[in-house]
Design a protein around this motif. Structure first.
Motif, PDB file in Angstrom:
ATOM      1  N   ALA A 146       1.240  -0.912   0.314  1.00 60.96           N
ATOM      2  CA  ALA A 146       0.289  -0.242  -0.049  1.00 60.96           C
ATOM      3  C   ALA A 146       1.335   1.128   0.261  1.00 60.96           C
ATOM      4  O   ALA A 146       0.846   1.718  -0.631  1.00 60.96           O
ATOM      5  N   GLU A 147       2.122   1.146   0.688  1.00 60.61           N
ATOM      6  CA  GLU A 147       2.776   2.433   0.917  1.00 60.61           C
ATOM      7  C   GLU A 147       3.833   2.316  -0.949  1.00 60.61           C
ATOM      8  O   GLU A 147       3.374   4.087  -0.824  1.00 60.61           O
ATOM      9  N   HIS A 148       4.257   1.164  -1.208  1.00 56.72           N
ATOM     10  CA  HIS A 148       4.847   1.409  -2.715  1.00 56.72           C
ATOM     11  C   HIS A 148       3.191   2.143  -4.076  1.00 56.72           C
ATOM     12  O   HIS A 148       4.093   3.273  -4.305  1.00 56.72           O
ATOM     13  N   ARG A 149       2.330   1.552  -3.351  1.00 56.18           N
ATOM     14  CA  ARG A 149       1.320   2.252  -4.626  1.00 56.18           C
ATOM     15  C   ARG A 149       1.286   4.192  -3.982  1.00 56.18           C
ATOM     16  O   ARG A 149       0.419   4.709  -4.729  1.00 56.18           O
ATOM     17  N   LYS A 150       0.836   4.278  -3.159  1.00 60.11           N
ATOM     18  CA  LYS A 150       0.913   5.581  -2.621  1.00 60.11           C
ATOM     19  C   LYS A 150       2.301   6.330  -3.602  1.00 60.11           C
ATOM     20  O   LYS A 150       1.906   7.365  -3.535  1.00 60.11           O
ATOM     21  N   ALA A 151       2.996   5.858  -3.006  1.00 64.74           N
ATOM     22  CA  ALA A 151       4.289   6.669  -3.730  1.00 64.74           C
ATOM     23  C   ALA A 151       3.703   7.128  -4.781  1.00 64.74           C
ATOM     24  O   ALA A 151       4.389   7.923  -5.295  1.00 64.74           O
ATOM     25  N   ALA A 152       3.846   5.803  -6.160  1.00 63.58           N
ATOM     26  CA  ALA A 152       3.854   5.231  -7.299  1.00 63.58           C
ATOM     27  C   ALA A 152       2.624   6.667  -7.890  1.00 63.58           C
ATOM     28  O   ALA A 152       2.981   7.465  -8.612  1.00 63.58           O
ATOM     29  N   GLU A 153       1.119   6.864  -6.675  1.00 63.76           N
ATOM     30  CA  GLU A 153       0.669   7.502  -7.888  1.00 63.76           C
ATOM     31  C   GLU A 153       0.806   9.075  -7.183  1.00 63.76           C
ATOM     32  O   GLU A 153       0.924  10.088  -7.953  1.00 63.76           O
ATOM     33  N   ALA A 154       1.593   9.596  -5.771  1.00 60.20           N
ATOM     34  CA  ALA A 154       2.649  10.256  -5.841  1.00 60.20           C
ATOM     35  C   ALA A 154       2.835  10.759  -7.451  1.00 60.20           C
ATOM     36  O   ALA A 154       3.539  12.900  -7.967  1.00 60.20           O
ATOM     37  N   HIS A 155       4.338   9.719  -7.264  1.00 54.02           N
ATOM     38  CA  HIS A 155       5.168  10.671  -8.354  1.00 54.02           C
ATOM     39  C   HIS A 155       4.411  10.623  -9.698  1.00 54.02           C
ATOM     40  O   HIS A 155       5.242  11.255 -10.940  1.00 54.02           O
ATOM     41  N   ALA A 156       2.854   9.538 -10.419  1.00 57.79           N
ATOM     42  CA  ALA A 156       2.727   9.662 -10.889  1.00 57.79           C
ATOM     43  C   ALA A 156       1.472  11.306 -11.415  1.00 57.79           C
ATOM     44  O   ALA A 156       1.687  11.944 -12.943  1.00 57.79           O
ATOM     45  N   ALA A 157       0.931  12.160 -10.090  1.00 57.49           N
ATOM     46  CA  ALA A 157       0.464  12.677 -10.370  1.00 57.49           C
ATOM     47  C   ALA A 157       1.591  14.052 -10.403  1.00 57.49           C
ATOM     48  O   ALA A 157       1.264  15.238 -10.756  1.00 57.49           O
TER      49      ALA A 157
END
Length: 229
Positions: free
Chosen positions: A119-130
């Motif tokens: 979940a933490e990796h997904r959250k970081a991925a979405e932040a980078h994508a944004a």
């Protein structure tokens, strides 16, 4: 009169002998010329050692190109075509493989020293994508995939595992997704070690794979378990 004639003859002989050139031996003459030419005044404008070396190098390259142009089909024009083809091949290989890696394969670990949940990796991925940091977004999403498989006990947690190793291992219980897992691992390697730049489409492909794997049912047959061990 005879006395006068004799004196005249002697004078003519002396004058003729003075016109005969002096014959200097060859070896002493050569040594004298060498000694004379060795004086610094004759070498003030000579090129230095580096310049002489460069001149010889360029002469060698020129001779080599002359021989190559003579052997190449079409002469100089054919040689130019061959050189352009060689440059094109090198550029194609460089584009396909990316820049040379500075680290050996054994240290191409997927995770760093700070373990996080899927979940933490997904959250970081979405932040980078944004923020449109697509390289980092792809990296974090691939880490989320592998961490999620570890959390589901489809992969054994193992430090130092690479993306390729994780894809190969995960493809056994999830054979329907094996090809996409290998593609995602290749994308991770390209942006992490190969000097490539990801884009939004590349991230969306890895993100979709992550969502599909969440809903995928693993193949937990006896043969699959034996292959995973």
């Amino acid at each position: 009169m005879p006395g006068v004639g004799g004196t005249t003859a002697v004078r003519l002989l002396i004058h003729a002998s003075s016109d005969i050139p002096v014959d200097t031996p060859r070896v002493p003459a050569r040594e004298a010329a060498k000694h004379e030419l060795s004086k610094p005044m004759y070498h003030e404008n000579d090129p230095n050692l580096l310049q002489r070396g460069l001149d010889r190098l360029w002469d060698w390259i020129g001779d080599l190109l002359d021989r190559a142009s003579g052997a190449a089909p079409g002469g100089p024009v054919g040689l130019v075509v061959l050189v352009l083809i060689a440059i094109g091949l090198v550029a194609a290989v460089w584009w396909r493989l990316g820049t040379p890696r500075r680290t050996v394969r054994s240290v191409d670990a997927l995770f760093d020293d700070s373990p996080r949940s899927a979940a933490e990796h997904r959250k970081a991925a979405e932040a980078h994508a944004a923020a449109q940091r697509w390289n980092e977004a792809v990296q974090e999403r691939m880490r989320a995939i592998v961490r999620s498989l570890e959390e589901r006990a489809l992969l054994d947690p193992r430090p130092g595992r690479t993306a390729d190793e994780a894809a190969a291992e995960a493809g056994r219980p999830l054979p329907a997704h094996a090809t996409r897992l290998h593609s995602a691992a290749r994308e991770f390697d390209d942006v992490t070690y190969g000097g490539r730049t990801a884009d939004q489409q590349a991230y969306l492909v890895v993100r979709t794979l992550d969502l599909d794997l969440e809903a995928a049912k693993p193949l937990l047959t006896t043969a699959a378990r034996g292959a995973a061990e």
